[in-house]
Scaffold this motif. Structure first.
Motif, PDB file in Angstrom:
ATOM      1  N   THR A 212       0.818  -1.217   0.000  1.00 34.59           N
ATOM      2  CA  THR A 212       0.000   0.000   0.000  1.00 34.59           C
ATOM      3  C   THR A 212       0.847   1.260   0.000  1.00 34.59           C
ATOM      4  OG1 THR A 212      -1.723  -1.186   1.206  1.00 34.59           O
ATOM      5  CG2 THR A 212      -1.845   1.221   1.198  1.00 34.59           C
ATOM      6  N   ASN A 213       1.876   1.317   0.806  1.00 32.39           N
ATOM      7  CA  ASN A 213       2.683   2.531   0.942  1.00 32.39           C
ATOM      8  C   ASN A 213       4.061   2.405   0.308  1.00 32.39           C
ATOM      9  OD1 ASN A 213       0.646   3.887   2.521  1.00 32.39           O
ATOM     10  ND2 ASN A 213       1.278   2.640   4.289  1.00 32.39           N
ATOM     11  N   VAL A 214       4.203   1.494  -0.636  1.00 29.75           N
ATOM     12  CA  VAL A 214       5.495   1.276  -1.280  1.00 29.75           C
ATOM     13  C   VAL A 214       5.538   2.021  -2.612  1.00 29.75           C
ATOM     14  CG1 VAL A 214       7.068  -0.448  -2.255  1.00 29.75           C
ATOM     15  CG2 VAL A 214       5.753  -0.980  -0.202  1.00 29.75           C
ATOM     16  N   ARG A 215       6.544   2.870  -2.766  1.00 33.04           N
ATOM     17  CA  ARG A 215       6.714   3.615  -4.020  1.00 33.04           C
ATOM     18  C   ARG A 215       7.267   2.684  -5.093  1.00 33.04           C
ATOM     19  NH1 ARG A 215      10.941   7.721  -3.092  1.00 33.04           N
ATOM     20  NH2 ARG A 215      10.693   7.990  -5.342  1.00 33.04           N
ATOM     21  N   LEU A 216       6.690   2.790  -6.299  1.00 28.01           N
ATOM     22  CA  LEU A 216       7.141   1.950  -7.400  1.00 28.01           C
ATOM     23  C   LEU A 216       7.525   2.773  -8.626  1.00 28.01           C
ATOM     24  CD1 LEU A 216       4.643  -1.073  -7.255  1.00 28.01           C
ATOM     25  CD2 LEU A 216       6.999  -0.945  -6.406  1.00 28.01           C
ATOM     26  N   ASP A 217       7.846   4.053  -8.428  1.00 29.31           N
ATOM     27  CA  ASP A 217       8.305   4.856  -9.552  1.00 29.31           C
ATOM     28  C   ASP A 217       9.692   4.385  -9.982  1.00 29.31           C
ATOM     29  OD1 ASP A 217      10.410   6.788  -8.125  1.00 29.31           O
ATOM     30  OD2 ASP A 217       8.633   6.622  -6.839  1.00 29.31           O
ATOM     31  N   ALA A 218      10.117   4.819 -11.160  1.00 34.42           N
ATOM     32  CA  ALA A 218      11.366   4.329 -11.739  1.00 34.42           C
ATOM     33  C   ALA A 218      12.559   4.580 -10.822  1.00 34.42           C
ATOM     34  CB  ALA A 218      11.597   4.981 -13.099  1.00 34.42           C
ATOM     35  N   ALA A 219      12.601   5.745 -10.184  1.00 29.31           N
ATOM     36  CA  ALA A 219      13.738   6.062  -9.316  1.00 29.31           C
ATOM     37  C   ALA A 219      13.805   5.113  -8.123  1.00 29.31           C
ATOM     38  CB  ALA A 219      13.636   7.509  -8.836  1.00 29.31           C
ATOM     39  N   ALA A 220      12.632   4.816  -7.529  1.00 29.89           N
ATOM     40  CA  ALA A 220      12.605   3.920  -6.373  1.00 29.89           C
ATOM     41  C   ALA A 220      13.024   2.510  -6.769  1.00 29.89           C
ATOM     42  CB  ALA A 220      11.211   3.912  -5.756  1.00 29.89           C
ATOM     43  N   VAL A 221      12.553   2.047  -7.925  1.00 30.14           N
ATOM     44  CA  VAL A 221      12.894   0.695  -8.377  1.00 30.14           C
ATOM     45  C   VAL A 221      14.379   0.591  -8.694  1.00 30.14           C
ATOM     46  CG1 VAL A 221      12.537  -1.016 -10.194  1.00 30.14           C
ATOM     47  CG2 VAL A 221      10.567   0.197  -9.215  1.00 30.14           C
ATOM     48  N   ASP A 222      14.923   1.612  -9.384  1.00 25.89           N
ATOM     49  CA  ASP A 222      16.356   1.593  -9.702  1.00 25.89           C
ATOM     50  C   ASP A 222      17.198   1.590  -8.430  1.00 25.89           C
ATOM     51  OD1 ASP A 222      15.829   1.561 -12.380  1.00 25.89           O
ATOM     52  OD2 ASP A 222      16.143   3.716 -12.697  1.00 25.89           O
ATOM     53  N   SER A 223      16.807   2.400  -7.445  1.00 27.40           N
ATOM     54  CA  SER A 223      17.532   2.447  -6.185  1.00 27.40           C
ATOM     55  C   SER A 223      17.476   1.102  -5.474  1.00 27.40           C
ATOM     56  CB  SER A 223      16.945   3.545  -5.286  1.00 27.40           C
ATOM     57  OG  SER A 223      17.580   3.551  -4.024  1.00 27.40           O
ATOM     58  N   ALA A 224      16.299   0.462  -5.498  1.00 27.19           N
ATOM     59  CA  ALA A 224      16.153  -0.839  -4.847  1.00 27.19           C
ATOM     60  C   ALA A 224      17.017  -1.890  -5.529  1.00 27.19           C
ATOM     61  CB  ALA A 224      14.690  -1.269  -4.873  1.00 27.19           C
ATOM     62  N   ARG A 225      17.114  -1.844  -6.845  1.00 26.71           N
ATOM     63  CA  ARG A 225      17.954  -2.813  -7.555  1.00 26.71           C
ATOM     64  C   ARG A 225      19.432  -2.586  -7.226  1.00 26.71           C
ATOM     65  NH1 ARG A 225      14.898  -5.779 -10.701  1.00 26.71           N
ATOM     66  NH2 ARG A 225      13.073  -4.909 -11.776  1.00 26.71           N
ATOM     67  N   ARG A 226      19.850  -1.330  -7.171  1.00 27.48           N
ATOM     68  CA  ARG A 226      21.254  -1.062  -6.834  1.00 27.48           C
ATOM     69  C   ARG A 226      21.562  -1.537  -5.421  1.00 27.48           C
ATOM     70  NH1 ARG A 226      20.190   3.828  -9.576  1.00 27.48           N
ATOM     71  NH2 ARG A 226      19.871   4.908  -7.592  1.00 27.48           N
ATOM     72  N   THR A 227      20.636  -1.268  -4.508  1.00 30.17           N
ATOM     73  CA  THR A 227      20.831  -1.709  -3.133  1.00 30.17           C
ATOM     74  C   THR A 227      20.941  -3.226  -3.055  1.00 30.17           C
ATOM     75  OG1 THR A 227      19.622   0.189  -2.252  1.00 30.17           O
ATOM     76  CG2 THR A 227      19.830  -1.731  -0.816  1.00 30.17           C
ATOM     77  N   GLN A 228      20.069  -3.927  -3.791  1.00 30.84           N
ATOM     78  CA  GLN A 228      20.096  -5.382  -3.766  1.00 30.84           C
ATOM     79  C   GLN A 228      21.391  -5.919  -4.350  1.00 30.84           C
ATOM     80  OE1 GLN A 228      17.400  -7.035  -2.296  1.00 30.84           O
ATOM     81  NE2 GLN A 228      18.979  -8.601  -2.254  1.00 30.84           N
ATOM     82  N   ASP A 229      21.892  -5.259  -5.396  1.00 33.29           N
ATOM     83  CA  ASP A 229      23.157  -5.684  -5.998  1.00 33.29           C
ATOM     84  C   ASP A 229      24.305  -5.523  -5.006  1.00 33.29           C
ATOM     85  OD1 ASP A 229      21.880  -6.307  -8.331  1.00 33.29           O
ATOM     86  OD2 ASP A 229      22.391  -4.438  -9.361  1.00 33.29           O
ATOM     87  N   VAL A 230      24.320  -4.398  -4.285  1.00 35.41           N
ATOM     88  CA  VAL A 230      25.381  -4.149  -3.317  1.00 35.41           C
ATOM     89  C   VAL A 230      25.321  -5.162  -2.179  1.00 35.41           C
ATOM     90  CG1 VAL A 230      26.247  -2.538  -1.581  1.00 35.41           C
ATOM     91  CG2 VAL A 230      25.589  -1.704  -3.845  1.00 35.41           C
ATOM     92  N   VAL A 231      24.122  -5.414  -1.660  1.00 38.51           N
ATOM     93  CA  VAL A 231      23.963  -6.379  -0.573  1.00 38.51           C
ATOM     94  C   VAL A 231      24.407  -7.760  -1.031  1.00 38.51           C
ATOM     95  CG1 VAL A 231      22.290  -7.565   0.895  1.00 38.51           C
ATOM     96  CG2 VAL A 231      22.133  -5.093   0.576  1.00 38.51           C
ATOM     97  N   GLY A 232      24.071  -8.126  -2.261  1.00 27.27           N
ATOM     98  CA  GLY A 232      24.479  -9.420  -2.779  1.00 27.27           C
ATOM     99  C   GLY A 232      25.977  -9.553  -2.865  1.00 27.27           C
TER     100      GLY A 232
END
Length: 244
Positions: A190-210
């Motif tokens: 419900t309160n999760v942003r899914l705009d392009a900037a948020a998705v790109d940031s989430a992917r970068r974060t996931q790559d770094v954590v991995g």
């Protein structure tokens, strides 16, 4: 099951995988175009696993790797495998040797399910992400959305989890059970942003954590290819909510 998976590990794998519709033999049998492979899957469903494997091995031996039937036979070989490690090997073989085959899309979903069941969440997410990249129009994307969402929720990345749900829901079609599963998890978006900037940031974060943590399953998880107790939810039942 005569000649099939035996022992506690085998029974738990069967429960984990066959409880969910995409690993039930009936849809796979219906998708087969080769009568011999259809017969092999019918025998597998009847518990005659040894006979099923004999038929599939015969088809594999009689077809060249360049034959369009060969990847279909490799996929059938995974379905009649005697244990989870062998099933994983056949699915990975299909992905590596026939990366553009339509059967590879289904193999990626099943590998994601095996990874999720074995606690390898990054492996599960990686497989569904590859499916989305390599097969953007695949009918398996709706099912992949469920496993992508569950994996990313467990990895504490709600943006990518909700992105999978948003992309997968329109592709469900008439599968009411899968639709209910996706809708259940979508309540968390419900309160999760899914705009392009948020998705790109989430992917970068996931790559770094991995990169920092690696892709090993968490401590105590079953070995890859030998998943433990079933995390999957029987069709029509409300799934347990993953850890926050």
């Amino acid at each position: 099951m005569r000649g099939g998976w035996t022992g506690g590990m085998g029974r738990s794998v069967v429960r984990a995988l066959l409880a969910w519709g995409t690993l039930v033999l009936a849809p796979a049998l219906a998708a087969q175009t080769e009568p011999r492979l259809r017969e092999a899957l019918r025998l597998q469903a009847d518990g005659q696993s040894d006979s099923a494997r004999v038929i599939v091995r015969g088809v594999l031996a009689a077809t060249a790797p360049t034959d369009t039937l060969h990847p279909q036979a490799v996929f059938a070989s995974a379905l009649v495998a005697k244990d989870a490690p062998e099933q994983r090997r056949e699915l990975q073989r299909l992905v590596v040797e026939f990366p553009t085959s339509a059967w590879t899309a289904e193999a990626l979903v099943r590998l994601a399910m095996l990874d999720f069941a074995g606690g390898n969440l990054r492996g599960a997410a990686r497989n569904v992400d590859r499916l989305a990249t390599d097969f953007p129009g695949a009918p398996q994307l709706a099912t992949a959305a469920l496993w992508g969402a569950r994996s990313y929720f467990e990895l504490r990345n709600p943006v990518l989890a909700c992105k999978w749900l948003a992309d997968g829901m329109p592709k469900v079609g008439e599968d009411i059970e899968l639709q209910n599963q996706l809708a259940f998890y979508q309540q968390r978006c419900t309160n999760v942003r899914l705009d392009a900037a948020a998705v790109d940031s989430a992917r970068r974060t996931q790559d770094v954590v991995g990169l920092v943590e690696g892709d090993k399953p968490p401590a105590g998880a079953a070995e890859a290819g030998a998943p433990g107790p079933a995390p999957a939810v029987a069709p029509g039942a409300a799934p347990a909510t993953p850890a926050a």
